[in-house]
Design an enzyme around this catalytic site. Structure first.
Site, PDB file in Angstrom:
ATOM      1  CG  HIS A 140      -1.765  -1.252   1.278  1.00 34.35           C
ATOM      2  ND1 HIS A 140      -1.406  -2.303   2.096  1.00 34.35           N
ATOM      3  CD2 HIS A 140      -2.872  -1.657   0.600  1.00 34.35           C
ATOM      4  CE1 HIS A 140      -2.262  -3.292   1.941  1.00 34.35           C
ATOM      5  NE2 HIS A 140      -3.162  -2.943   1.037  1.00 34.35           N
ATOM      6  N   GLY A 141       2.123   1.132  -0.364  1.00 33.65           N
ATOM      7  CA  GLY A 141       2.960   2.300  -0.617  1.00 33.65           C
ATOM      8  C   GLY A 141       3.477   3.034   0.596  1.00 33.65           C
TER       9      GLY A 141
END
Lengths: 175, 296, 410
Positions: A140-141
């Protein structure tokens, strides 16, 4: 039936309540083993004993992954530049403020030891990647810096530190 | 009524007679294997507990004698420090583990032998079953982890009924003691097969294992007699623990559960009486009965 | 015959819910208002005990399945790991193993009670047959569960029992290979037994619901064997039956706990603590005690096919009991001759159980044959003829008459 004295009533009610209470205690006690059995068993606990890791073969700039209690542990041998980057950040601007000195053992600045599990939802971040050149979680970065602190993305907290200590200058014991 | 009783009595007598006569009949067929004598075990009965000193001595016998041929693959070194066991400290258990070499792989995947850790299991004396069989005349010596529960002898009628009340559950260790002490010269005319040893208590009497224990073989530090009899009892107790490590916890919890259930049963009984009494009363009075004597 | 539902919840939400799904009313009419004969004795508490045991087996079984590994290399070890390492694993496994024995013990009492008091007779035939189906499912489940331990007795029990099907002429061998999923009992066999052992208890639970449903349609039999005629003859299920069932359930738990905590391996076989070895058969192979009578019948007959037929017939004949018993009087209380033949039959069943544990040689075989003959004769000779020739005692007019009459005598 209609002419039961109140004393008898009390006695009867007490008996019913006592029986119900004792039965309820028994039912609750029966739940204990059913719940306890889901906890880690004795062999799992024993296998979670502390491990020792030799740091000598880890070159500067290298990050190795070891496993302790089935969790990935990143051991990062940081370069001068990485240490500097980690130390010069204004701690107040961080989402989870923590100075670099609190993230390493005193006198062992080059060694960062963190549990390699993203604090967002448990993925394993990639080493030496992302905007801050620390760790980057591809799920999710979330981006962590060279001190394993969260800098950007949905993760709320810095990468946690496992319990460990230096048994010698080149050896640590995790756990 | 009398006729019915007679038939019932005859049936019972008949089945009893058959029960008594049949084993006697059967015994003529098989070679006689005597019943192992009973022993006094500290872990017998509803309050039984293992004797720590005995388990430690038994462990010494296992380590110095049995372990050269028999594995104990399901017992880990850490178990030596478990509550209800031989009572070693975790440090002592780790020290025992360090005496053993465990097969492992190093970082490069090369096979190595490292020092044992508390989490490791007792390593087997032979690399695999086939090697164990080859070294022992074709049959691998059995693993001893569950042996005290895997061996028994026939109790027969009516003893097995009494056992329910006396809680006799020590057939395994009794048999093991008898077996370890049961080596003797074969009686005249007994054909011992090659590689066999005569044992009074082994079914068929020809056992592959040579007499493993003799007086004075293992040195005890606690002053217990260094006799075959003592060795046999100690190692059997140790093997019982190895097979049933939670026996002490089981019997302790059992007592608590029993007390609880008896109290609950008593309360339930009086509740039941009370509930039924109330429905009975008007009818009993109507029928001219004494309500205090109602039992239905 | 469910009690007329007078169930009217006070709570607003429950009223709302009841209009949409009247489950409260169902429970109320089945387990609260449901009229039960007032003269039921403690032999009638075993239905409740059996439901409880089914629950115990399902719960402990689900938990054990969390730790068990159905693979020939790991099954025995995983059971030992449950016994040694899992928190309270020893308790859960001993409960499950001894629970199975106690389950069968209770079902046998339940069945003997049904036969003694003629509970299978019109209009309770379907109720009885559902019971026989539950019993068959229990036997299959118990057998497959025993195999999962993968000790020596497990392996050889699986081999022997599956080989029963090889007696079928012509297609026997292919059927056995199909059951095994191989050329001998092996990993595929263990895997499918595990799957079915997990499935069947829920099938049992389903049939139990039908069994209880059927019971609530026709109503309970009672020691007099006469149907309740008025409200005087019955009491509501709650609190009367519930508290009585509950009391005896706790007494039964004491028995279960006695075995679980003090004699956990009494019902088992020492050989099953030896890991399965396909190369060595134990000297004496015997099934668990609850199959022994049928095992004795199997071995009593010297012919393979006929032995298997007799084994299955001895169980299936129970389903025909409602029509084999021709007597109009239900309860053995009023059938003096039946009572004697019944008790003799109980002794024969126990005797067969004892013989099933003995080696199949000499006097044991002869005794097994004699008892087997009586076992079947009870059903196909004694029961049909008794209905014609037996002189029964006078049956009371109603349950309350019988109760008061009994009191007056005492």
């Amino acid at each position: 039936m209609t002419t039961v004295s109140s004393a008898e009533h009390t006695r009867r009610d007490f008996l019913y309540i006592a029986t119900g209470a004792v039965g309820a205690v028994g039912a609750a006690a029966a739940l204990v083993p059913l719940i306890a059995q889901m906890n880690p068993d004795a062999s799992t606990v024993a296998a979670g004993a502390p491990i020792e890791v030799d740091l000598a073969p880890i070159a500067e700039g290298q990050i190795v992954k070891v496993f302790w209690r089935s969790k990935p542990i990143f051991i990062s041998h940081r370069s001068k530049k990485e240490i500097e980057e980690a130390q010069k950040v204004n701690v107040g601007t961080l989402p989870d403020p923590e100075p670099d000195s609190a993230r390493v053992k005193q006198g062992h600045d080059p060694w960062l030891v963190v549990i390699g599990i993203c604090t967002h939802l448990g993925c394993i971040p990639l080493a030496h990647q992302g905007e801050y050149n620390g760790f980057f979680c591809p799920c999710h970065g979330s981006a962590y810096d060279t001190s394993g602190r969260i800098r950007k993305g949905p993760a709320p907290k810095n990468l946690p530190l496992p319990p460990y200590q230096f048994v010698s200058d080149t050896k640590i014991r995790i756990g | 009524m009398t006729m019915q009783r007679t038939i019932l009595a005859l049936t019972l007598a008949g089945s009893l007679a058959a029960a008594v006569a049949a084993p006697a009949f059967a015994q003529e067929h098989s070679h006689e294997t005597p019943q192992p004598p009973g022993n006094k075990w500290s872990f017998a009965g509803p309050f039984g507990k293992y004797d720590e000193a005995q388990l430690q001595r038994g462990f010494k016998v296992y380590k110095e004698v049995c372990a050269s041929c028999h594995s104990l693959s399901m017992v880990a070194f850490r178990n030596l420090a478990d509550p209800g066991g031989p009572g070693y400290s975790p440090a002592q258990a780790a020290a025992v583990a360090a005496e053993y070499k465990i097969k492992d792989l190093d970082d490069k995947g090369e096979p190595i032998e490292r020092d044992g850790r508390a989490a490791d299991y007792f390593p087997p004396p032979f690399p695999n079953d086939r090697a164990a069989a080859a070294a022992n005349g074709g049959v691998a010596p059995p693993d001893l982890s569950t042996i005290a529960k895997a061996r028994t002898y026939e109790r027969g009628f009516p003893w097995f009924v009494f056992d329910i009340f006396t809680q006799y559950q020590e057939q395994g260790p009794d048999y093991l003691v008898a077996l370890l002490k049961g080596y003797e010269d074969p009686p005249q005319g007994f054909q011992l097969p090659p590689g066999g040893n005569y044992n009074k208590y082994f079914p068929g009497h020809a056992i592959a294992m040579p007499k493993p224990l003799q007086d004075g073989q293992v040195t005890y530090d606690d002053g217990a007699p260094q006799t075959l009899d003592q060795y046999a009892k100690d190692v059997s107790a140790f093997l019982m623990w190895a097979a049933e490590p939670h026996l002490v916890a089981r019997k302790r919890l059992g007592f608590q559960v029993m007390i609880f259930l008896i109290v609950l049963a008593g309360l339930m009984y009086f509740t039941k009486k009370k509930v039924w009494h109330e429905v009975e009363k008007p009818r009993e009075i109507a029928a001219g009965q004494d309500p205090s004597k109602t039992t239905l | 015959m469910s009690g007329h539902s007078t169930y009217q919840p006070q709570n607003k939400f429950l009223q709302w819910f009841e209009k949409r799904l009247p489950i409260g009313g169902l429970i109320h009419s089945s387990f609260v208002a449901y009229p039960t004969p007032r003269n039921l004795n403690y032999w009638w508490t075993f239905g409740g005990i059996l439901s409880f045991m089914l629950g115990v087996q399902i719960i402990t079984g689900i938990v054990l399945a969390m730790h068990y590994t159905p693979h020939v290399d790991f099954a025995f070890k995983s059971v030992e790991a449950i016994m040694r390492d899992v928190n309270y694993g020893w308790l859960l496994r001993y409960l499950h193993a001894n629970g199975a024995s106690m389950f069968f013990f209770a079902v046998y009492i339940h069945m003997f009670r049904g036969i003694y008091y003629g509970s299978y007779k019109e209009p309770r035939e379907v109720l009885w047959i559902l019971g026989v189906i539950i019993y068959l499912l229990m036997m299959a489940t118990g057998f497959m569960g025993y195999v999962l331990v993968w000790g020596q007795m497990s392996f050889w029990a699986a081999t022997v029992i599956t080989n029963l099907f090889s007696a079928i002429p012509g297609i026997g061998d292919p059927i056995v290979t199909w059951l095994w999923g191989g050329y001998a009992v092996g990993n595929p066999t263990l895997n499918r037994f595990y799957s079915l052992h997990y499935l069947l208890p829920f099938a049992i639970a389903g049939v139990v619901i039908l069994h209880v449903w059927a019971l609530h349609v026709v109503g309970q039999n009672n020691p007099t064997g006469i149907e309740p005629k008025s409200d005087k003859d019955t009491v509501p299920f709650t609190p009367y039956a519930t508290v009585k069932d509950g009391f005896f359930m706790v007494v039964f738990m004491i028995l279960l706990a006695w075995f679980v905590f003090y004699l956990p391996n009494f019902m088992g076989h020492a050989d099953n603590y030896i890991p399965a070895n396909p190369a060595v058969t134990p000297a004496h192979i015997v099934p668990e005690w609850y199959y022994l009578p049928f095992y004795a019948i199997l071995r009593a007959i010297p012919d393979k096919l006929m032995g298997v037929v007799a084994l299955f017939a001895s169980i299936l004949i129970l389903a025909f009991l409602p029509w084999l018993d021709t007597s109009r009087v239900r309860s053995a209380r009023y059938r003096p001759l039946f009572k004697q033949f019944f008790w003799l039959w109980v002794v024969v069943c126990i005797g067969l159980g004892w013989l099933g544990a003995k080696p199949a040689e000499g006097i044991y075989v002869i005794l097994s044959r004699i008892l087997t003959v009586y076992y079947f004769a009870f059903f196909i000779v004694v029961l049909p003829l008794l209905g014609i020739f037996e002189k029964t005692k006078p049956v009371p007019n109603s349950i309350s008459d019988a109760v008061l009459d009994g009191k007056a005598k005492a």
